[in-house]
Design a protein around this motif. Structure first.
Motif, mmCIF file in Angstrom:
data_model
loop_
_atom_site.group_PDB
_atom_site.id
_atom_site.type_symbol
_atom_site.label_atom_id
_atom_site.label_comp_id
_atom_site.label_asym_id
_atom_site.label_seq_id
_atom_site.Cartn_x
_atom_site.Cartn_y
_atom_site.Cartn_z
ATOM 1 N N GLY A 141 0.784 -1.226 0.000
ATOM 2 C CA GLY A 141 0.000 0.000 0.000
ATOM 3 C C GLY A 141 0.814 1.274 0.000
ATOM 4 N N VAL A 142 2.122 1.169 0.255
ATOM 5 C CA VAL A 142 2.980 2.353 0.212
ATOM 6 C C VAL A 142 3.570 2.475 -1.194
ATOM 7 C CG1 VAL A 142 5.073 3.460 1.096
ATOM 8 C CG2 VAL A 142 3.553 2.225 2.661
ATOM 9 N N PRO A 143 3.271 3.534 -1.931
ATOM 10 C CA PRO A 143 3.846 3.690 -3.273
ATOM 11 C C PRO A 143 5.363 3.813 -3.205
ATOM 12 C CG PRO A 143 2.032 5.234 -2.909
ATOM 13 C CD PRO A 143 2.365 4.637 -1.572
ATOM 14 N N LEU A 144 6.032 3.268 -4.204
ATOM 15 C CA LEU A 144 7.492 3.293 -4.186
ATOM 16 C C LEU A 144 8.054 4.702 -4.311
ATOM 17 C CD1 LEU A 144 8.505 0.096 -6.204
ATOM 18 C CD2 LEU A 144 8.596 0.472 -3.739
ATOM 19 N N ASP A 145 7.330 5.618 -4.959
ATOM 20 C CA ASP A 145 7.857 6.978 -5.041
ATOM 21 C C ASP A 145 7.849 7.650 -3.670
ATOM 22 O OD1 ASP A 145 5.087 7.133 -5.040
ATOM 23 O OD2 ASP A 145 4.989 8.758 -6.495
ATOM 24 N N ALA A 146 6.908 7.264 -2.799
ATOM 25 C CA ALA A 146 6.929 7.766 -1.421
ATOM 26 C C ALA A 146 8.025 7.079 -0.617
ATOM 27 C CB ALA A 146 5.571 7.545 -0.762
ATOM 28 N N ALA A 147 8.130 5.765 -0.740
ATOM 29 C CA ALA A 147 9.151 5.010 0.003
ATOM 30 C C ALA A 147 10.558 5.444 -0.378
ATOM 31 C CB ALA A 147 8.978 3.518 -0.242
ATOM 32 N N LYS A 330 0.570 8.751 8.528
ATOM 33 C CA LYS A 330 1.009 9.789 9.468
ATOM 34 C C LYS A 330 2.059 10.711 8.858
ATOM 35 C CE LYS A 330 -0.212 6.990 13.451
ATOM 36 N NZ LYS A 330 0.262 6.135 14.566
ATOM 37 N N VAL A 331 2.608 10.314 7.729
ATOM 38 C CA VAL A 331 3.478 11.178 6.933
ATOM 39 C C VAL A 331 2.895 11.209 5.531
ATOM 40 C CG1 VAL A 331 5.762 11.491 5.929
ATOM 41 C CG2 VAL A 331 5.553 10.716 8.297
ATOM 42 N N ASP A 332 2.701 12.405 5.004
ATOM 43 C CA ASP A 332 2.070 12.587 3.688
ATOM 44 C C ASP A 332 3.016 13.380 2.798
ATOM 45 O OD1 ASP A 332 0.426 12.901 1.524
ATOM 46 O OD2 ASP A 332 -0.925 14.331 2.486
ATOM 47 N N LEU A 333 3.417 12.795 1.673
ATOM 48 C CA LEU A 333 4.336 13.458 0.750
ATOM 49 C C LEU A 333 3.619 14.045 -0.463
ATOM 50 C CD1 LEU A 333 7.163 10.763 0.776
ATOM 51 C CD2 LEU A 333 6.987 12.804 2.197
ATOM 52 N N ALA A 334 2.317 13.791 -0.572
ATOM 53 C CA ALA A 334 1.589 14.144 -1.796
ATOM 54 C C ALA A 334 1.611 15.644 -2.073
ATOM 55 C CB ALA A 334 0.152 13.639 -1.720
ATOM 56 N N GLY A 335 1.556 16.457 -1.037
ATOM 57 C CA GLY A 335 1.474 17.895 -1.242
ATOM 58 C C GLY A 335 2.807 18.602 -1.343
ATOM 59 N N LEU A 336 3.913 17.877 -1.298
ATOM 60 C CA LEU A 336 5.236 18.501 -1.319
ATOM 61 C C LEU A 336 5.731 18.632 -2.759
ATOM 62 C CD1 LEU A 336 6.856 16.641 1.705
ATOM 63 C CD2 LEU A 336 5.658 18.841 1.677
ATOM 64 N N PRO A 337 6.006 19.846 -3.216
ATOM 65 C CA PRO A 337 6.388 20.042 -4.616
ATOM 66 C C PRO A 337 7.740 19.421 -4.944
ATOM 67 C CG PRO A 337 6.587 22.088 -3.375
ATOM 68 C CD PRO A 337 5.920 21.111 -2.475
ATOM 69 N N ALA A 338 7.767 18.663 -6.042
ATOM 70 C CA ALA A 338 8.998 18.006 -6.485
ATOM 71 C C ALA A 338 9.045 18.027 -8.003
ATOM 72 C CB ALA A 338 9.053 16.565 -5.977
ATOM 73 N N VAL A 339 10.245 18.140 -8.552
ATOM 74 C CA VAL A 339 10.420 18.005 -9.986
ATOM 75 C C VAL A 339 10.630 16.522 -10.277
ATOM 76 C CG1 VAL A 339 12.901 18.531 -9.767
ATOM 77 C CG2 VAL A 339 11.795 18.679 -11.994
ATOM 78 N N ARG A 340 9.896 15.979 -11.241
ATOM 79 C CA ARG A 340 9.955 14.553 -11.569
ATOM 80 C C ARG A 340 10.397 14.401 -13.016
ATOM 81 N NH1 ARG A 340 6.637 10.972 -8.322
ATOM 82 N NH2 ARG A 340 5.998 12.051 -6.424
ATOM 83 N N VAL A 341 11.466 13.651 -13.223
ATOM 84 C CA VAL A 341 11.989 13.453 -14.576
ATOM 85 C C VAL A 341 12.458 12.016 -14.737
ATOM 86 C CG1 VAL A 341 12.764 15.867 -14.746
ATOM 87 C CG2 VAL A 341 14.367 14.099 -13.972
ATOM 88 N N PRO A 342 12.514 11.497 -15.972
ATOM 89 C CA PRO A 342 13.160 10.199 -16.206
ATOM 90 C C PRO A 342 14.644 10.300 -15.846
ATOM 91 C CG PRO A 342 11.873 10.892 -18.115
ATOM 92 C CD PRO A 342 11.956 12.072 -17.206
ATOM 93 N N VAL A 343 15.238 9.197 -15.444
ATOM 94 C CA VAL A 343 16.627 9.234 -14.987
ATOM 95 C C VAL A 343 17.564 9.771 -16.062
ATOM 96 C CG1 VAL A 343 17.092 6.830 -15.652
ATOM 97 C CG2 VAL A 343 18.425 7.911 -13.805
#
Length: 371
Positions: A141-147, A330-343
């Motif tokens: 249930g924990v998405p890998l982008d959060a982990a 208890k920790v939420d990363l969804a609202g934190l702005p991040a730049v996402r790009v392919p490696v």
């Protein structure tokens, strides 16, 4: 061959390197996401303008290995792999899927989802070999982008632990960047009141959303008066300083209640005003990375655990708790702005993070695979 992100001559490059071979206590992992640590990695990239060899976070050729155990009996001898001589390593926080495990690893299997730490092994790379003590399973249930934020989470957790604060006490944090906002959420989960200080109004607003009881624009005397007002006149129990300014360090002493504690996280100023330090009756301590075990090859490369009766929260146990808190919401990363790009576009992410109005962090996407 696999692609790896490195720093060279003040620039970020993507280079083909030989695929790693796991040792007996290692986990071979194919990352799905890798997270950039903005402060640390910006410093590394800048430092390569002068010297690639001198820019490595850990290990580096001049690293001095302290004696921390008796030398009477020969112990485990694996050491961290040295980075390339012409470029500096980047990356220390990722999540992906186990490809293979070393013969001594008993609890992980190919296909398991894991999160990994370590600047000596958890690089921004398409395949990594990471010691088991720097690897934790990712709950369902924990998405890998959060982990993949596991190392930033463990760093934040260790800084909060070093305050020695408990339920009902108050901590001030200088800086509402990625680490400061994670600390805000961890403090809320622990029942610790948090005061956030920053010059960025948008980030202070996020800190309030995450439960900060007060937000300050890093100014005196207004900030000092507000801190007094929310602490019954006493001052905060502890301050976490994540800024290189000595002025802020000395302001931290002003914010403390008598006998409080200042925790230095990352780069920090050291021009201490003795009068203010003495008046605060302060304890001043560093926060060392992800927790006990860090920079210790016996713990990390040789996977010799520290007994829980002696060290309750090692770096691996901090990592494991962080992904558990993600699973519990208890920790939420969804609202934190991040730049996402392919490696392959990693230089573009770093370019964004070098801007004055940069996002909080960058996430490198390694393509198809489990989420």
């Amino acid at each position: 061959m696999v692609r790896r992100v490195l720093a060279q001559g003040g620039e970020v490059i993507v280079r083909d390197v030989a695929a790693p071979t796991p040792g007996p206590g290692d986990v071979l992992v194919r990352p799905r996401y890798s997270v950039i640590s903005p402060g640390t990695e910006r410093s590394i990239v800048r430092a390569t303008r002068v010297s690639a060899a001198g820019a490595h976070e850990y290990p580096h050729p001049g690293f001095q290995w302290p004696t921390i155990r008796s030398a009477a009996v020969r112990g485990p001898s694996r050491m961290p792999s040295m980075p390339p001589g012409d470029a500096a390593s980047l990356g220390y926080s990722l999540a992906g899927t186990v490809v293979e495990v070393g013969e001594d690893v008993l609890d992980l299997r190919p296909g398991d989802r894991v999160a990994c730490s370590g600047s000596q092994c958890a690089y921004h790379c398409e395949l990594v070999a990471v010691p088991r003590n720097l690897t934790v399973p990712v709950p369902d249930g924990v998405p890998l982008d959060a982990a993949a934020h596991v190392t930033l989470g463990a760093v934040s957790m260790e800084a909060l632990r070093r305050t020695n604060c408990a339920f009902g006490e108050t901590v001030a944090v200088f800086g509402s960047g990625m680490l400061g906002l994670l600390i805000a959420q961890l403090a809320a989960a622990a029942g610790i009141y948090l005061v956030a200080l920053d010059t960025n109004a948008d980030r202070l607003a996020m800190a309030r959303d995450f439960g900060a009881v007060a937000t300050l624009p890093n100014t005196r005397p207004e900030g000092l008066a507000q801190v007094r007002s929310v602490t019954g006149g006493f001052g905060v129990d502890a301050v976490i300083v994540a800024a290189a300014s000595s002025d802020l360090l000395n302001f931290a002493f002003d914010l403390l209640r008598p006998g409080g504690r200042v925790v230095a996280l990352g780069d920090f100023g050291m021009d201490i005003d003795r009068r203010r330090f003495f008046a605060a009756q302060a304890t001043f301590v560093p926060s060392v990375a992800y927790g006990p075990g860090r920079y210790d090859p016996v713990y990390e490369e040789n996977n010799v655990d520290l007994p829980i009766s002696v060290v309750r929260w090692t770096e691996n146990r901090n990592m494991g708790l962080f992904v558990r808190l993600l699973a519990e919401g208890k920790v939420d990363l969804a609202g934190l702005p991040a730049v996402r790009v392919p490696v392959g576009d990693a230089p573009r992410a770093y370019e964004a993070l070098f801007q004055a109005d940069s996002p909080l962090t960058g996430v490198l996407d390694f393509g198809d695979g489990p989420q």
